[in-house]
Design an enzyme around this catalytic site. Structure first.
Site, PDB file in Angstrom:
ATOM      1  N   GLY A  38      39.677  42.272  24.110  1.00 51.86           N
ATOM      2  CA  GLY A  38      38.763  41.222  23.683  1.00 51.86           C
ATOM      3  C   GLY A  38      38.455  40.266  24.819  1.00 51.86           C
ATOM      4  CB  CYS A  39      37.722  36.641  24.783  1.00 52.18           C
ATOM      5  SG  CYS A  39      37.464  35.286  25.933  1.00 52.18           S
ATOM      6  CG  PHE A  40      37.189  38.546  30.592  1.00 50.28           C
ATOM      7  CD1 PHE A  40      36.667  37.287  30.367  1.00 50.28           C
ATOM      8  CD2 PHE A  40      36.374  39.478  31.237  1.00 50.28           C
ATOM      9  CE1 PHE A  40      35.386  36.930  30.774  1.00 50.28           C
ATOM     10  CE2 PHE A  40      35.092  39.149  31.662  1.00 50.28           C
ATOM     11  CZ  PHE A  40      34.600  37.869  31.414  1.00 50.28           C
ATOM     12  CE1 TYR A 183      35.740  32.751  21.897  1.00 46.82           C
ATOM     13  CE2 TYR A 183      37.725  32.738  23.244  1.00 46.82           C
ATOM     14  CZ  TYR A 183      36.766  33.429  22.533  1.00 46.82           C
ATOM     15  OH  TYR A 183      36.835  34.787  22.445  1.00 46.82           O
TER      16      TYR A 183
END
Length: 200
Positions: A38-40, A183
């Site tokens: 997912g989001c690095f 986030y």
């Protein structure tokens, strides 16, 4: 656009104007491993907190586009995954231990993305560089499948060219901690990981 996403956009644009990479010394006998979860930004944080890891570099791999940009990758037409290249000291942390860190930071069962981020670039994958790493990755995947008695969506894929992401993505969790933490919370990543794996 909602107020929430307007705020995120403003904070993100402000952050992109500044930061420089954080320099870290690398071990003389450094090894590398590549993972997508997912989001690095979040994956980078997880690995950089692991003893023996010198750094994790955010980037793109597994696709066909040469030197892709973030905009191209997230448009889902390059075949690339958001991934991290982990640079580590094998005398301190083993590849098997890195696999354990990976699994504890991924939703193994989601075939279309990770947490709030959906799309091909956010899928989970392991990119072993040697036959021994491939065997270890496959064995760890099967262990997860047995533990939960269900199919695992994470793929074990051949190693591919790794392209570093843009400078503003590197160490985002450190350089833009307020935006990052908002986030991460809003995405429900920690909540879902605890649901699967239990408290960290």
């Amino acid at each position: 656009m909602t107020r929430l996403f307007s705020l995120i956009a403003l904070l993100f644009l402000a952050a992109c104007a500044a930061p420089q990479p954080i320099e870290r010394p690398q071990p003389a006998n450094a090894a590398t491993a590549v993972f997508a979860a997912g989001c690095f930004w979040c994956v980078e944080e997880a690995f950089e907190k692991t003893p023996g890891v010198a750094m994790a570099i955010s980037g793109y791999t597994g696709g066909t586009t040469i030197s892709p940009t973030y905009q191209q990758v997230t448009a889902d037409n390059t075949g690339h995954y958001e991934a991290v290249k982990v640079i580590y000291d094998p005398a301190v942390v083993t590849y098997a231990q890195l696999l354990d860190v990976f699994w504890k930071n991924v939703d193994p069962f989601d075939p279309i993305g990770q947490f709030c981020d959906k799309g091909t670039s956010y899928r989970g994958a392991i990119f072993p560089a040697t036959p021994e790493e491939a065997a270890a990755a496959e064995a760890s995947k099967q262990a997860v499948a047995r533990r939960f008695s269900r199919a695992v969506a994470v793929e074990v894929l051949p190693t591919a060219t790794f392209y570093d992401a843009e400078t503003y993505h590197q160490d985002y969790y450190l350089k833009n901690s307020q935006t990052y933490n908002f986030y991460k919370w809003r995405c429900g990543r920690a909540q879902r990981l605890e649901e699967i794996w239990g408290p960290a």
